[in-house]
Design an enzyme around this catalytic site. Structure first.
Site, PDB file in Angstrom:
ATOM      1  CB  SER A   1      -0.935   0.078   1.184  1.00 57.38           C
ATOM      2  OG  SER A   1      -1.930  -0.993   1.285  1.00 57.38           O
ATOM      3  CB  ILE A   2       0.360   4.450  -1.794  1.00 51.93           C
ATOM      4  CG1 ILE A   2       0.594   3.876  -3.175  1.00 51.93           C
ATOM      5  CG2 ILE A   2       0.985   5.868  -1.729  1.00 51.93           C
ATOM      6  CD1 ILE A   2      -0.047   4.798  -4.296  1.00 51.93           C
TER       7      ILE A   2
ATOM      8  CG  ASP B   1     -17.288   1.534   5.696  1.00 49.13           C
ATOM      9  OD1 ASP B   1     -16.981   2.195   4.632  1.00 49.13           O
ATOM     10  OD2 ASP B   1     -18.109   0.281   5.468  1.00 49.13           O
ATOM     11  CB  VAL B   2     -14.478   6.454   4.496  1.00 45.13           C
ATOM     12  CG1 VAL B   2     -13.191   6.488   5.091  1.00 45.13           C
ATOM     13  CG2 VAL B   2     -14.220   6.022   3.046  1.00 45.13           C
TER      14      VAL B   2
ATOM     15  CB  ALA C   1     -14.181   2.253  -8.776  1.00 43.54           C
TER      16      ALA C   1
ATOM     17  CB  THR D   1      -1.364  -0.982  -4.660  1.00 47.95           C
ATOM     18  OG1 THR D   1      -2.376  -0.512  -5.510  1.00 47.95           O
ATOM     19  CG2 THR D   1      -0.091  -0.052  -4.296  1.00 47.95           C
ATOM     20  CG  LEU D   2      -5.482  -5.626  -2.869  1.00 48.82           C
ATOM     21  CD1 LEU D   2      -4.940  -7.042  -3.178  1.00 48.82           C
ATOM     22  CD2 LEU D   2      -6.024  -5.652  -1.212  1.00 48.82           C
TER      23      LEU D   2
ATOM     24  CB  ILE E   1       2.501   2.212  -7.046  1.00 51.15           C
ATOM     25  CG1 ILE E   1       3.321   3.308  -7.291  1.00 51.15           C
ATOM     26  CG2 ILE E   1       3.190   1.064  -6.181  1.00 51.15           C
ATOM     27  CD1 ILE E   1       3.522   4.113  -6.199  1.00 51.15           C
TER      28      ILE E   1
ATOM     29  CE  LYS F   1      -7.668   8.500  -7.093  1.00 49.59           C
ATOM     30  NZ  LYS F   1      -7.553   8.238  -5.535  1.00 49.59           N
TER      31      LYS F   1
ATOM     32  CE1 TYR G   1      -7.267   5.042 -11.636  1.00 53.61           C
ATOM     33  CE2 TYR G   1      -7.926   7.431 -11.927  1.00 53.61           C
ATOM     34  CZ  TYR G   1      -7.375   6.473 -11.111  1.00 53.61           C
ATOM     35  OH  TYR G   1      -7.037   6.747  -9.588  1.00 53.61           O
TER      36      TYR G   1
HETATM   37  P1  NDP Z   1      -4.387  -0.314  -1.813  1.00 56.33           P
HETATM   38  O1  NDP Z   1      -5.498  -1.195  -2.054  1.00 56.33           O
HETATM   39  O2  NDP Z   1      -3.256  -0.475  -0.992  1.00 56.33           O
HETATM   40  O3  NDP Z   1      -5.045   0.815  -0.642  1.00 56.33           O
HETATM   41  C1  NDP Z   1      -6.450   1.291  -0.898  1.00 56.33           C
HETATM   42  C2  NDP Z   1      -7.010   1.363   0.532  1.00 56.33           C
HETATM   43  O4  NDP Z   1      -8.562   1.973   0.509  1.00 56.33           O
HETATM   44  C3  NDP Z   1      -7.103   0.201   1.255  1.00 56.33           C
HETATM   45  O5  NDP Z   1      -6.742   0.252   2.617  1.00 56.33           O
HETATM   46  C4  NDP Z   1      -8.739   0.007   1.589  1.00 56.33           C
HETATM   47  O6  NDP Z   1      -8.857  -0.735   2.762  1.00 56.33           O
HETATM   48  C5  NDP Z   1      -9.155   1.246   1.498  1.00 56.33           C
HETATM   49  N1  NDP Z   1     -10.665   1.540   1.403  1.00 56.33           N
HETATM   50  C6  NDP Z   1     -11.441   1.245   0.246  1.00 56.33           C
HETATM   51  N2  NDP Z   1     -12.555   1.289   0.740  1.00 56.33           N
HETATM   52  C7  NDP Z   1     -12.835   1.785   1.816  1.00 56.33           C
HETATM   53  C8  NDP Z   1     -13.847   2.109   2.782  1.00 56.33           C
HETATM   54  N3  NDP Z   1     -15.036   2.135   2.541  1.00 56.33           N
HETATM   55  N4  NDP Z   1     -13.520   2.581   3.881  1.00 56.33           N
HETATM   56  C9  NDP Z   1     -12.100   2.846   4.493  1.00 56.33           C
HETATM   57  N5  NDP Z   1     -11.074   2.389   3.770  1.00 56.33           N
HETATM   58  C10 NDP Z   1     -11.403   1.997   2.307  1.00 56.33           C
HETATM   59  O7  NDP Z   1      -3.974   0.473  -2.882  1.00 56.33           O
HETATM   60  P2  NDP Z   1      -3.314   2.067  -3.122  1.00 56.33           P
HETATM   61  O8  NDP Z   1      -2.101   1.979  -2.239  1.00 56.33           O
HETATM   62  O9  NDP Z   1      -2.887   1.835  -4.391  1.00 56.33           O
HETATM   63  O10 NDP Z   1      -4.308   3.074  -2.899  1.00 56.33           O
HETATM   64  C11 NDP Z   1      -4.362   4.282  -2.187  1.00 56.33           C
HETATM   65  C12 NDP Z   1      -4.530   5.449  -2.726  1.00 56.33           C
HETATM   66  O11 NDP Z   1      -3.591   5.694  -3.624  1.00 56.33           O
HETATM   67  C13 NDP Z   1      -5.938   5.353  -3.603  1.00 56.33           C
HETATM   68  O12 NDP Z   1      -6.487   6.666  -3.392  1.00 56.33           O
HETATM   69  C14 NDP Z   1      -5.455   5.379  -4.987  1.00 56.33           C
HETATM   70  O13 NDP Z   1      -6.389   5.607  -6.091  1.00 56.33           O
HETATM   71  C15 NDP Z   1      -4.161   6.219  -5.083  1.00 56.33           C
HETATM   72  N6  NDP Z   1      -3.176   6.034  -6.310  1.00 56.33           N
HETATM   73  C16 NDP Z   1      -2.851   4.809  -6.326  1.00 56.33           C
HETATM   74  C17 NDP Z   1      -2.023   4.472  -7.455  1.00 56.33           C
HETATM   75  C18 NDP Z   1      -1.475   3.456  -7.956  1.00 56.33           C
HETATM   76  O14 NDP Z   1      -0.958   3.090  -9.071  1.00 56.33           O
HETATM   77  N7  NDP Z   1      -1.464   2.278  -7.072  1.00 56.33           N
HETATM   78  C19 NDP Z   1      -1.448   5.641  -8.482  1.00 56.33           C
HETATM   79  C20 NDP Z   1      -2.253   6.904  -7.725  1.00 56.33           C
HETATM   80  C21 NDP Z   1      -2.746   7.188  -6.827  1.00 56.33           C
HETATM   81  P3  NDP Z   1      -9.331  -2.177   2.687  1.00 56.33           P
HETATM   82  O15 NDP Z   1      -8.363  -3.216   1.843  1.00 56.33           O
HETATM   83  O16 NDP Z   1      -9.619  -2.750   4.209  1.00 56.33           O
HETATM   84  O17 NDP Z   1     -10.600  -2.340   2.132  1.00 56.33           O
END
Ligand code: NDP
Length: 256
Positions: A20-21, A66-67, A97, A195-196, A193, A164, A157
């Site tokens: 995760s970022i 949970d947001v 999404a 990530t999940l 990056i 976004k 996207y």
């Molecule tokens: P991760 O999947 O690691 O992180 C996403 C997080 O969002 C998870 O911890 C997840 O929690 C949380 N989440 C989703 N729904 C909810 C909810 N209802 N309430 C609380 N938490 C929630 O992915 P990234 O690190 O990639 O994503 C982090 C941010 O970076 C995002 O905004 C993403 O759009 C942005 N980003 C990512 C890029 C990439 O290429 N990876 C590039 C640019 C921006 P849980 O898993 O427990 O549901």
């Protein structure tokens, strides 16, 4: 660098696992002396965070949030207040999404899918800011994560790009609301990056390859580079910066 955030209390929202970022950011903030708390949504994320912080910051509070639920957000900041008193920063690294909305034509986006992406990925920053504000009495820094797909069309996207765009506009409105209280609100627009969350985007690996090939620096971005920028934005080094969207993407966004 070592003590840049000494005495600062920062809430990190959005660590799902070691890729995760938000985790990349948390490590940098911790190295700089910040006191961290984490929120998580899923049980799996909670287990992962526990393992990640085990050796380095075992005392860090882990709070379920949970947001999509205002009561969760309110309870989160109540706990943060009880633990820390004052809050100096928030890392909002949350987006979601439906997988089926991240491919094909944007006009096929369902009403439910659109609302869900907006609620979790954009509105959540607004709600979190509202409940965090009473704790940020000494000023502070709110940092969210965005992507180039909010500024221009990036294949697949779709609904997340529109979310976004709303998030980036929210950063500006919130920056104006809170500027006089010395609470700064900024976004980091990170390059892709693995990530999940990113795995949900159709053909994400093609996106990565194209990025690596075309970006001015000719490489992918590292999570720790995003972490360093978040550290800068949380520190007094960025004291005059608010409402900004900083691209940490090896220069990819300057290409036409
Ligand atoms: P991760 O999947 O690691 O992180 C996403 C997080 O969002 C998870 O911890 C997840 O929690 C949380 N989440 C989703 N729904 C909810 C909810 N209802 N309430 C609380 N938490 C929630 O992915 P990234 O690190 O990639 O994503 C982090 C941010 O970076 C995002 O905004 C993403 O759009 C942005 N980003 C990512 C890029 C990439 O290429 N990876 C590039 C640019 C921006 P849980 O898993 O427990 O549901």
């Amino acid at each position: 660098m070592q003590q840049l955030l000494k005495g600062k209390n920062i809430l990190v929202m959005g660590v799902a696992n070691k890729w995760s970022i938000a985790w990349g950011i948390a490590q940098k903030l911790h190295e700089a002396g910040a006191c961290l708390a984490f929120t998580y949504q899923g049980q799996k994320s909670e287990e992962n965070i526990r393992k990640l912080i085990h050796g380095t910051m075992p005392e860090a509070p882990l709070i379920p949030c949970d947001v999509q639920n205002d009561q969760d957000i309110e309870a989160t900041f109540q706990q943060v207040g009880e633990k820390f008193g004052m809050l100096h920063g928030i890392i909002h690294s949350i987006a979601h999404a439906k997988k089926e909305e991240l491919e094909g034509c944007y006009f096929d986006t369902s009403r439910e899918g659109y609302l869900m992406a907006q609620e979790i990925s954009a509105y959540s920053l607004v709600a979190v800011t509202k409940y965090a504000k009473p704790l940020m009495t000494g000023g502070g820094s709110i940092v969210t994560l965005t992507y180039l797909g909010g500024e221009r069309v990036i294949k697949n996207y779709n609904v997340m790009g529109v979310a976004k765009a709303a998030l980036e506009a929210s950063v500006k409105y919130l920056a104006v609301d809170l500027g006089k209280e010395n609470i700064r609100v900024n976004a980091i627009s990170a390059g892709p990056i693995k990530t999940l969350a990113a795995k949900g985007i159709k053909n994400f690996s093609t996106m990565l390859n194209e990025f690596e090939e075309k970006s001015p620096m000719g490489r992918l971005i590292l999570t720790e580079e995003v972490g360093n920028t978040a550290l800068f934005l949380c520190s007094s080094l960025s004291s005059g910066i608010t409402g900004e969207n900083i691209h940490v993407d090896c220069g990819y966004h300057i290409l036409g």
